[in-house]
Enzyme design. Structure first.
Site, PDB file in Angstrom:
ATOM      1  N   LEU A   1       0.835  -1.210   0.000  1.00  0.00           N
ATOM      2  CA  LEU A   1       0.000   0.000   0.000  1.00  0.00           C
ATOM      3  C   LEU A   1       0.867   1.255   0.000  1.00  0.00           C
ATOM      4  CD1 LEU A   1      -2.431  -1.569   2.571  1.00  0.00           C
ATOM      5  CD2 LEU A   1      -3.089  -0.825   0.265  1.00  0.00           C
ATOM      6  N   PRO A   2       0.275   2.427  -0.291  1.00  0.00           N
ATOM      7  CA  PRO A   2       1.099   3.625  -0.410  1.00  0.00           C
ATOM      8  C   PRO A   2       1.842   4.015   0.878  1.00  0.00           C
ATOM      9  CG  PRO A   2      -1.084   4.011  -1.337  1.00  0.00           C
ATOM     10  CD  PRO A   2      -1.121   2.665  -0.683  1.00  0.00           C
TER      11      PRO A   2
ATOM     12  N   THR B   1       6.278   0.735   2.042  1.00  0.00           N
ATOM     13  CA  THR B   1       7.243   1.528   2.803  1.00  0.00           C
ATOM     14  C   THR B   1       6.439   2.317   3.831  1.00  0.00           C
ATOM     15  OG1 THR B   1       8.628   1.707   0.840  1.00  0.00           O
ATOM     16  CG2 THR B   1       9.103   3.218   2.651  1.00  0.00           C
TER      17      THR B   1
ATOM     18  N   LYS C   1      14.581   0.725   5.212  1.00  0.00           N
ATOM     19  CA  LYS C   1      14.058   1.191   3.919  1.00  0.00           C
ATOM     20  C   LYS C   1      14.003   2.727   3.842  1.00  0.00           C
ATOM     21  CE  LYS C   1      11.855   1.633   0.076  1.00  0.00           C
ATOM     22  NZ  LYS C   1      12.530   1.517  -1.204  1.00  0.00           N
TER      23      LYS C   1
ATOM     24  N   LYS D   1       7.162  11.177   1.064  1.00  0.00           N
ATOM     25  CA  LYS D   1       6.649  10.401   2.203  1.00  0.00           C
ATOM     26  C   LYS D   1       7.798   9.650   2.891  1.00  0.00           C
ATOM     27  CE  LYS D   1       5.373   6.410   1.310  1.00  0.00           C
ATOM     28  NZ  LYS D   1       5.625   4.973   1.333  1.00  0.00           N
TER      29      LYS D   1
END
Ligand code: NAD
Length: 300
Positions: free
Chosen positions: A64-65, A95, A170, A239
């Site tokens: 997912l985003p 992420t 990450k 993000k």
């Protein structure tokens, strides 16, 4: 083994397809019905909601985003928590924010399920060929159990620590990547001001000590050729680096570059708006330079 897969976007769709092609039964869910249709044609069964998906499988992958969407899928109305079977495994490959991941992991554990985080590095191309790097955080036995599925997606897989560690590594990696892309654009801009062809300068950098992934791959393949088609959006880059920046601040780490880097990326994103590819960061500099960074630009 039946796998549930939620989030069939630029990365999720090719990843889900690889899992299906490896012979697993696949149940999918995405709020975008067009993406659902594409996956149905590839042999996946559709679920009407995350909660419905959780009634049919005990192994669920999320791509997912961001953490907001992961929270919605886990805790929201018609989310996983409503119907999850005890002993289920949730693998968050998005992420996400590691602090949110730990909180969600604790909520899932109270319900009798286990979450591990397994974000990926490498873009859409590597998702299609199963050559992603996967960094895993969380319970070691659950990680071992998931290795055969992860191997259909990744070439290099590393367990890096407790829950949230994959997400931590990450976002810190992406902060580093965002930093060297900016640094590379800045030195090429200075070279251009001295009438040096960016393409030639890049060739020299790439056989010298300043080389990095941006100089070797992103500048030649997405920026100098003006294609801007890396398929990794500037929204997602912003993000990731803001999660890394907030984490570094919360940990009170000695780090001076993230503040400047984050400001520049946000400024570029505000100017570009939605849909900007992250490699279009160069446009911010081009506006200041009043020149485009492209081969032969020194002659124009
Ligand atoms: P994307 O925006 O293309 O796909 C996200 C998908 O999730 C979309 O299909 C969307 O409809 C779906 N979605 C959103 N909210 C949902 C919800 N509540 N319920 C069900 N589905 C929902 O994003 P992407 O590029 O595939 O990236 C996915 C993740 O992978 C992100 O966290 C990103 O940071 C990370 N990532 C991306 C890349 C890349 O190159 N694109 C590389 C590495 C990691």
């Amino acid at each position: 083994m039946k796998i549930g897969f939620i989030g069939l976007g630029r990365m999720g769709a090719p990843m889900a397809r690889r899992i299906r092609e490896a012979g697993y039964d696949l149940l999918v869910y995405d709020i975008n019905s067009a993406q659902m249709l594409i996956m149905q044609k590839a042999g996946a069964l559709p679920a009407k909601s995350a909660s419905m998906l959780a009634t049919h499988t005990k192994c669920i992958i999320l791509m997912l985003p961001d953490s907001q969407s992961v929270q919605a899928v886990v805790e929201g109305e018609q989310g996983l928590l409503a119907t999850l079977q005890p002993g289920s495994v949730i693998v968050d490959m998005s992420t996400s924010n590691p602090l949110v991941t730990r909180r969600l992991g604790a909520a899932l554990e109270r319900q009798g399920s286990i979450m591990i985080d397994a974000p990926v590095s490498g873009g859409v191309g590597k998702a299609e060929t199963g050559n992603l790097t996967i960094m895993v955080g969380g319970d070691e036995r659950t990680y071992q159990h998931m290795i055969p599925v992860l191997k259909t997606l990744g070439y290099y897989i590393e367990h890096v620590g407790p829950l949230g560690s994959g997400h931590t590594v990450k976002v810190l990696n992406n902060l580093l990547s965002a930093t060297h892309l900016l640094a590379t654009v800045e030195v090429l801009s200075a070279g251009l001001k001295m009438d040096i062809d960016p393409e030639k300068m890049l060739k020299v950098i790439n056989t010298s000590t300043g080389r990095n992934l941006s100089s070797e791959y992103k500048l030649p393949n997405f920026i100098l050729n003006r294609q801007f088609d890396s398929h990794f959006s500037m929204d997602l880059m912003c993000k990731d680096i803001s999660i890394a920046h907030d984490l570094i601040n919360a940990l009170k780490c000695p780090a001076f570059l993230p503040g400047v880097v984050t400001q520049l990326w946000y400024r570029a994103n505000e100017k570009g708006g939605r849909g900007y590819d992250h490699t279009e960061i160069v446009r911010l500099y081009e506006e200041w330079l009043e020149m485009e960074l492209k081969p032969g630009a020194n002659r124009s």
